[in-house]
Each structure stands twice: as structure tokens, then as C-alpha cells.
Enzyme design. Structure first.
Site: not given
Ligand code: AMP
Ligand code: ZN
Length: 114
Positions: A93, A98, A100, A102
Site C-alpha cells: 500500500g 519517498h 517514510h 508512520h
Molecule cells: P503510504 O501509504 O505508506 O505511502 O503513506 C503515505 C501517507 O502520506 C498517507 O498516510 C497519506 O495520508 C500521507 N500524505 C500524503 N500527502 C500528504 C501531505 N501533503 N501531507 C501529509 N501527509 C500526506
Molecule cells: Zn522525495
């Protein structure tokens, strides 16, 4: 990475709710929080995913984990406990490519991870 949304957030081109920042990492509130505390900790260096880690950039893992502990302290979830999740690749998912982490907390989390 011009088109990367998290690189743009780090550069300040897209607004974010910053929680913590140092030389190596940037941490900000997830725009769509799954739990009362939901913070994303990202390396300032663009790394596409966990699979993008290699011998050249692996030291970012240490910086990220230090950042996670700072975030847990700042948000007040350090003592009660929290969960850290990294989605790697499409089946997991991952939507933003980039790396990250959680950081989830502020409530009693389910005992099952999935
Ligand atoms: P993933 O599904 O692990 O790639 O998580 C991506 C996360 O980025 C999701 O939980 C989104 O809600 C979060 N996200 C996307 N765009 C932004 C944004 N501009 N500011 C803060 N969170 C974001
Ligand atoms: Zn990046």
C-alpha cells in the site's frame, strides 16, 4: 526529485504541520491520520522506499530512528507506547515513493498488526 511530494514538503514548497526537524530528517503530521498521533518521519535525502536503501545511504536508518524517538517524546506517546510502520512497495500500500515511517499512537492500538 522535483515531482516528489515529500521532497517538496521538506523544501517548504508544500505546507505541512512540522513536528520535528534536524539535519537529516523531517517529521510532520499525516494529512489523513489513522490514530490521534500519526506522524511521518522521512529522510531529507530522497530514497524511494525501504528497498532503495543501500550501502551508500543506510546511515539514514539511524537518523530516522533517532527522529522517531524525538517524535514520540514531543507528542507525548513515548511512555504509553506506539507503533511504527513502513509500507514498502505496492502490495503493502505504499503510495508515496519517498521512504517514510508512520509513527502511530495516542490510543490503544489493535493487537493484530493487520
Ligand atoms: P503510504 O501509504 O505508506 O505511502 O503513506 C503515505 C501517507 O502520506 C498517507 O498516510 C497519506 O495520508 C500521507 N500524505 C500524503 N500527502 C500528504 C501531505 N501533503 N501531507 C501529509 N501527509 C500526506
Ligand atoms: Zn522525495
Amino acid at each position: 526529485m522535483e515531482n516528489c511530494i515529500f521532497c517538496r514538503i521538506i523544501k517548504g514548497e508544500i505546507p505541512s504541520a512540522k513536528v520535528y526537524e534536524d539535519e537529516y530528517v523531517y517529521a510532520f503530521k499525516d494529512i489523513n491520520p489513522a490514530t490521534p498521533v500519526h506522524v511521518l518521519v522521512v529522510p531529507k535525502m530522497h530514497i524511494s522506499s525501504l528497498e532503495g536503501l543501500n550501502d551508500e545511504n543506510i546511515e539514514n536508518v539511524v537518523h530516522i530512528h533517532r527522529g522517531i524517538k524525538k517524535v514520540a517524546d514531543i507528542t507525548g506517546i513515548k511512555n504509553e507506547g506506539y507503533r511504527v510502520i513502513v509500507n514498502c512497495g505496492e502490495s503493502a500500500g505504499q503510495t508515496v515513493f519517498h521512504l517514510h515511517y508512520h509513527v502511530l499512537g495516542g490510543t490503544k492500538l489493535s493487537e493484530k498488526i493487520i
